[in-house]
Design a protein around this motif. Structure first.
Motif, PDB file in Angstrom:
ATOM      1  N   VAL A 157      32.339  19.164  29.365  1.00 23.98           N
ATOM      2  CA  VAL A 157      32.667  20.519  29.820  1.00 23.98           C
ATOM      3  C   VAL A 157      32.884  20.528  31.326  1.00 23.98           C
ATOM      4  O   VAL A 157      31.927  20.520  32.102  1.00 23.98           O
ATOM      5  N   LYS A 158      34.123  20.456  31.733  1.00 29.01           N
ATOM      6  CA  LYS A 158      34.547  20.590  33.137  1.00 29.01           C
ATOM      7  C   LYS A 158      34.162  19.433  34.034  1.00 29.01           C
ATOM      8  O   LYS A 158      34.973  18.894  34.769  1.00 29.01           O
ATOM      9  N   SER A 159      32.888  19.015  34.012  1.00 30.89           N
ATOM     10  CA  SER A 159      32.425  18.020  34.982  1.00 30.89           C
ATOM     11  C   SER A 159      31.090  17.440  34.553  1.00 30.89           C
ATOM     12  O   SER A 159      30.322  18.071  33.833  1.00 30.89           O
ATOM     13  N   LEU A 199      40.403  14.445  19.002  1.00 26.20           N
ATOM     14  CA  LEU A 199      41.079  13.419  19.792  1.00 26.20           C
ATOM     15  C   LEU A 199      41.730  14.023  21.028  1.00 26.20           C
ATOM     16  O   LEU A 199      41.698  13.437  22.115  1.00 26.20           O
ATOM     17  N   SER A 200      42.304  15.201  20.880  1.00 24.66           N
ATOM     18  CA  SER A 200      42.967  15.865  21.992  1.00 24.66           C
ATOM     19  C   SER A 200      41.993  16.198  23.114  1.00 24.66           C
ATOM     20  O   SER A 200      42.300  16.025  24.297  1.00 24.66           O
ATOM     21  N   VAL A 201      40.794  16.665  22.749  1.00 16.64           N
ATOM     22  CA  VAL A 201      39.777  16.990  23.757  1.00 16.64           C
ATOM     23  C   VAL A 201      39.389  15.744  24.533  1.00 16.64           C
ATOM     24  O   VAL A 201      39.326  15.753  25.778  1.00 16.64           O
ATOM     25  N   ASP A 212      36.052  21.027  13.107  1.00 13.87           N
ATOM     26  CA  ASP A 212      37.356  20.837  13.746  1.00 13.87           C
ATOM     27  C   ASP A 212      38.115  19.674  13.108  1.00 13.87           C
ATOM     28  O   ASP A 212      37.526  18.743  12.568  1.00 13.87           O
ATOM     29  N   THR A 213      39.429  19.722  13.225  1.00 13.65           N
ATOM     30  CA  THR A 213      40.234  18.601  12.738  1.00 13.65           C
ATOM     31  C   THR A 213      40.049  17.412  13.673  1.00 13.65           C
ATOM     32  O   THR A 213      39.784  17.583  14.870  1.00 13.65           O
ATOM     33  N   ILE A 214      40.214  16.229  13.162  1.00 17.74           N
ATOM     34  CA  ILE A 214      40.036  15.038  13.988  1.00 17.74           C
ATOM     35  C   ILE A 214      41.105  14.992  15.080  1.00 17.74           C
ATOM     36  O   ILE A 214      40.856  14.506  16.197  1.00 17.74           O
ATOM     37  N   GLN A 215      42.287  15.528  14.800  1.00 17.33           N
ATOM     38  CA  GLN A 215      43.329  15.536  15.825  1.00 17.33           C
ATOM     39  C   GLN A 215      42.961  16.419  17.009  1.00 17.33           C
ATOM     40  O   GLN A 215      43.257  16.091  18.171  1.00 17.33           O
ATOM     41  N   SER A 216      42.295  17.532  16.754  1.00 17.50           N
ATOM     42  CA  SER A 216      41.870  18.400  17.858  1.00 17.50           C
ATOM     43  C   SER A 216      40.743  17.734  18.649  1.00 17.50           C
ATOM     44  O   SER A 216      40.667  17.880  19.875  1.00 17.50           O
ATOM     45  N   PHE A 243      35.705  22.881  24.796  1.00 15.48           N
ATOM     46  CA  PHE A 243      35.564  21.450  25.040  1.00 15.48           C
ATOM     47  C   PHE A 243      34.615  20.735  24.088  1.00 15.48           C
ATOM     48  O   PHE A 243      34.849  19.570  23.759  1.00 15.48           O
ATOM     49  N   VAL A 244      33.551  21.386  23.667  1.00 14.05           N
ATOM     50  CA  VAL A 244      32.622  20.746  22.730  1.00 14.05           C
ATOM     51  C   VAL A 244      33.139  20.970  21.317  1.00 14.05           C
ATOM     52  O   VAL A 244      33.163  22.104  20.834  1.00 14.05           O
TER      53      VAL A 244
END
Length: 323
Positions: A71-73, A173-175, A167-171, A161-162
């Motif tokens: 999350v951000k940092s 992976l995107s994070v 969630d889908t695995i693609q989402s 972010f968490v």
């Protein structure tokens, strides 16, 4: 030979000073070698002592690193309690089940006795995770230090972010890709699900009212035994372990389990069904050393996500509150 005008010499000197200062603000190996030489040793001592008393703290340290740094940092914003009109990230549903925060204070207190106001809570988060990984049979990851602590909470950004267990695995992976962790690294980091446990509130949708067809039937019956109600009490101690065979070892049993359709969370099982992630699952299931190697690389990237340095943050006196 031409000589530099006094003003030119002054600006060159100023640039050199600025370069030296900015270099000092970067994360470094042994950042505390002068200001607090025993800092990393003190953290390791405390992490080991806590593990010997409460073995599950080692799992918490790894979770802290992920939930804070994603999350951000990597800035210990996760540790801030609700105060002065600022809501804690701990209140987010995505941080449900997080625990053992009080023992971070135990580590901080030991450091304050050793060298007051020198070691950040953000570095405690990173180094306690590093040492926790080793206690759980995982690899040693050489981490840099020098992070500073956030002065604010980012609770509004947690859900973005968490990842959620649905969630889908693609989402997912995107994070991870947004902070520099590739597909291989993401599959490795999800291997942290080989340790710890999951509350029934995050499992029951896979077994009630009907059993998820991707679940092994025998395993589904085991989960029903652990979670007998489709509406579990979120405040009750109702959970199932991620891995029944080596529950407190950070090993590749996680990948063997999901290949056998014994993944607890929906996102775990998707690693097998997705063509982008499946080859890495197979490789990690077959080779524990390979899993540890990729886990180390990904954890290092995660631990260095956008750290605050020098004037960007502070060193908190108490990890729960900004100064």
């Amino acid at each position: 030979m031409a000589t530099l005008a006094p003003t030119s010499s002054f600006f060159l000197l100023l640039l050199l000073i600025l370069q030296l200062y900015s270099g000092k603000s970067d994360l470094q190996i042994n950042y505390y070698s002068e200001s607090c030489p025993r800092a990393e040793e003190v953290i390791k001592e405390q992490v080991t002592n806590l593990y010997n008393i409460h073995g599950n703290t080692a799992v918490s340290w790894i979770r802290n690193l992920f939930h804070d740094c994603i999350v951000k940092s990597c800035d210990a914003s996760l540790l801030l309690d609700t105060a002065e009109g600022m809501e804690s990230e701990k209140t987010s549903s995505r941080n449900f089940g997080m625990r053992n925060f009080k023992y971070i204070n135990t580590i901080k207190e030991a450091l304050e006795k050793e060298c007051p106001m020198k070691v950040s809570c953000a570095d405690i988060v990173a180094l306690s995770a590093r040492d926790g990984v080793v206690l759980l049979g995982g690899p040693h990851v050489e981490m840099k230090t020098g992070r500073k602590d956030s002065k604010e909470s980012y609770v509004a950004q947690v859900e973005g972010f968490v990842p959620n267990h649905n969630d889908t695995i693609q989402s997912v992976l995107s994070v991870f890709q947004s902070i520099g962790v590739d597909t291989e690294g993401t599959v490795a980091l999800l291997g942290a699900h080989s340790i710890g446990r999951v509350h029934c509130t995050n499992i029951v949708h896979r077994i009630y009212p009907t059993v998820d067809p991707t679940l092994d039937p025998t395993y589904a019956e085991y989960l029903k035994g652990r979670c007998p109600s489709p509406e579990p009490n979120p405040n009750a101690i109702e959970y199932a372990r991620n891995d029944r065979i080596t529950p407190m070892l950070l090993d590749n049993m996680y990948y063997k389990n999901i290949l056998s359709h014994k993944g607890l969370l929906l996102v775990d099982q998707q690693l097998v069904s997705d063509p982008d992630t499946y080859p890495f699952v197979e490789k990690m299931a077959a080779d524990n050393a390979y899993f540890h190697e990729q886990f180390s690389k990904a954890l290092l990237i995660l631990s260095e996500n956008n750290p605050l340095t020098e004037e960007q943050g502070e060193i908190r006196r108490d990890c729960r509150y900004k100064n």
